[in-house]
Design a protein around this motif. Structure first.
Motif, PDB file in Angstrom:
ATOM      1  N   LYS A  25     137.027  19.855   1.720  1.00  0.00           N
ATOM      2  CA  LYS A  25     137.114  18.391   1.775  1.00  0.00           C
ATOM      3  C   LYS A  25     137.553  17.930   3.161  1.00  0.00           C
ATOM      4  O   LYS A  25     136.986  16.983   3.716  1.00  0.00           O
ATOM      5  CB  LYS A  25     138.099  17.869   0.732  1.00  0.00           C
ATOM      6  CG  LYS A  25     137.632  18.035  -0.695  1.00  0.00           C
ATOM      7  CD  LYS A  25     138.693  17.541  -1.647  1.00  0.00           C
ATOM      8  CE  LYS A  25     138.330  17.759  -3.089  1.00  0.00           C
ATOM      9  NZ  LYS A  25     139.364  17.271  -4.008  1.00  0.00           N
ATOM     10  N   LYS A  85     137.168  19.494   5.975  1.00  0.00           N
ATOM     11  CA  LYS A  85     136.076  19.748   6.918  1.00  0.00           C
ATOM     12  C   LYS A  85     135.048  18.621   6.867  1.00  0.00           C
ATOM     13  O   LYS A  85     134.624  18.099   7.903  1.00  0.00           O
ATOM     14  CB  LYS A  85     135.421  21.095   6.578  1.00  0.00           C
ATOM     15  CG  LYS A  85     134.265  21.473   7.438  1.00  0.00           C
ATOM     16  CD  LYS A  85     133.692  22.805   6.987  1.00  0.00           C
ATOM     17  CE  LYS A  85     132.423  23.144   7.713  1.00  0.00           C
ATOM     18  NZ  LYS A  85     131.823  24.398   7.242  1.00  0.00           N
ATOM     19  N   VAL A  86     134.668  18.228   5.658  1.00  0.00           N
ATOM     20  CA  VAL A  86     133.666  17.177   5.494  1.00  0.00           C
ATOM     21  C   VAL A  86     134.211  15.845   6.003  1.00  0.00           C
ATOM     22  O   VAL A  86     133.523  15.103   6.717  1.00  0.00           O
ATOM     23  CB  VAL A  86     133.231  17.059   4.014  1.00  0.00           C
ATOM     24  CG1 VAL A  86     132.319  15.869   3.806  1.00  0.00           C
ATOM     25  CG2 VAL A  86     132.546  18.337   3.567  1.00  0.00           C
ATOM     26  N   GLU A  95     134.288  15.698   9.816  1.00  0.00           N
ATOM     27  CA  GLU A  95     132.954  15.444  10.362  1.00  0.00           C
ATOM     28  C   GLU A  95     132.551  13.988  10.151  1.00  0.00           C
ATOM     29  O   GLU A  95     131.928  13.388  11.019  1.00  0.00           O
ATOM     30  CB  GLU A  95     131.924  16.374   9.723  1.00  0.00           C
ATOM     31  CG  GLU A  95     131.976  17.779  10.264  1.00  0.00           C
ATOM     32  CD  GLU A  95     130.760  18.593   9.870  1.00  0.00           C
ATOM     33  OE1 GLU A  95     129.644  18.049   9.866  1.00  0.00           O
ATOM     34  OE2 GLU A  95     130.948  19.784   9.560  1.00  0.00           O
ATOM     35  N   ALA A  96     132.916  13.422   9.012  1.00  0.00           N
ATOM     36  CA  ALA A  96     132.577  12.030   8.737  1.00  0.00           C
ATOM     37  C   ALA A  96     133.342  11.095   9.680  1.00  0.00           C
ATOM     38  O   ALA A  96     132.798  10.084  10.134  1.00  0.00           O
ATOM     39  CB  ALA A  96     132.892  11.686   7.288  1.00  0.00           C
ATOM     40  N   LEU A 121     125.430  13.930   6.277  1.00  0.00           N
ATOM     41  CA  LEU A 121     126.453  14.872   5.823  1.00  0.00           C
ATOM     42  C   LEU A 121     126.278  15.206   4.339  1.00  0.00           C
ATOM     43  O   LEU A 121     126.478  16.350   3.927  1.00  0.00           O
ATOM     44  CB  LEU A 121     127.849  14.307   6.069  1.00  0.00           C
ATOM     45  CG  LEU A 121     128.294  14.214   7.522  1.00  0.00           C
ATOM     46  CD1 LEU A 121     129.630  13.496   7.617  1.00  0.00           C
ATOM     47  CD2 LEU A 121     128.387  15.591   8.143  1.00  0.00           C
ATOM     48  N   LYS A 128     123.562  17.662   4.108  1.00  0.00           N
ATOM     49  CA  LYS A 128     123.982  18.939   4.680  1.00  0.00           C
ATOM     50  C   LYS A 128     124.865  19.730   3.719  1.00  0.00           C
ATOM     51  O   LYS A 128     124.704  20.936   3.568  1.00  0.00           O
ATOM     52  CB  LYS A 128     124.731  18.675   5.993  1.00  0.00           C
ATOM     53  CG  LYS A 128     125.233  19.915   6.684  1.00  0.00           C
ATOM     54  CD  LYS A 128     125.940  19.545   7.979  1.00  0.00           C
ATOM     55  CE  LYS A 128     126.525  20.774   8.658  1.00  0.00           C
ATOM     56  NZ  LYS A 128     127.248  20.424   9.887  1.00  0.00           N
ATOM     57  N   TYR A 129     125.788  19.034   3.068  1.00  0.00           N
ATOM     58  CA  TYR A 129     126.738  19.712   2.183  1.00  0.00           C
ATOM     59  C   TYR A 129     126.387  19.575   0.705  1.00  0.00           C
ATOM     60  O   TYR A 129     127.173  19.960  -0.151  1.00  0.00           O
ATOM     61  CB  TYR A 129     128.153  19.177   2.430  1.00  0.00           C
ATOM     62  CG  TYR A 129     128.691  19.563   3.781  1.00  0.00           C
ATOM     63  CD1 TYR A 129     129.058  20.868   4.043  1.00  0.00           C
ATOM     64  CD2 TYR A 129     128.813  18.623   4.790  1.00  0.00           C
ATOM     65  CE1 TYR A 129     129.551  21.238   5.279  1.00  0.00           C
ATOM     66  CE2 TYR A 129     129.310  18.971   6.029  1.00  0.00           C
ATOM     67  CZ  TYR A 129     129.670  20.283   6.273  1.00  0.00           C
ATOM     68  OH  TYR A 129     130.160  20.640   7.504  1.00  0.00           O
ATOM     69  N   ILE A 163     131.832  11.466  -0.381  1.00  0.00           N
ATOM     70  CA  ILE A 163     132.371  11.582   0.976  1.00  0.00           C
ATOM     71  C   ILE A 163     133.210  10.362   1.315  1.00  0.00           C
ATOM     72  O   ILE A 163     134.309  10.482   1.868  1.00  0.00           O
ATOM     73  CB  ILE A 163     131.229  11.784   1.996  1.00  0.00           C
ATOM     74  CG1 ILE A 163     130.528  13.121   1.726  1.00  0.00           C
ATOM     75  CG2 ILE A 163     131.767  11.737   3.423  1.00  0.00           C
ATOM     76  CD1 ILE A 163     129.299  13.348   2.555  1.00  0.00           C
TER      77      ILE A 163
END
Length: 94
Positions: free
Chosen positions: A14, A16-17, A20-21, A31, A34-35, A42
């Motif tokens: 979580k 990590k996502v 990136e967001a 994203l 991707k995930y 997200i």
């Protein structure tokens, strides 16, 4: 039709996502693809992270609470000691 169980994500995943967001190098939709997530998920994680982020910088209030708890604990131990001495004294008088 088979029943699918819910996926469970670790805190590391979580984070990590969300990181990136927050970097905004790619859109939430990208994203999500991707995930293999839903964009709403997200955004929910981003809101949770933002709400908890303020508490990371509240170390001053946390230190004050710890000091207050330590003072209260010290007072309680002193009271226990006093009551034990009084109890022992009264037992000897009987």
């Amino acid at each position: 039709m088979t029943k699918q169980s819910r996926r469970k994500f670790t805190g590391d995943f979580k984070a990590k996502v969300v990181m990136e967001a927050l970097k905004e190098r790619s859109t939430v939709e990208e994203l999500a693809k991707k995930y293999d997530l839903h964009p709403t998920q997200i955004n929910t994680w981003k809101r949770e992270a933002a709400a908890k982020l303020a508490s990371a910088f509240d170390s001053e209030s946390g230190n004050k609470q710890q000091e207050q708890q330590a003072d209260q604990l010290e007072k309680l131990y002193a009271q226990i000691g006093q009551l034990k001495v009084e109890n022992d004294f009264l037992k000897k008088k009987l």
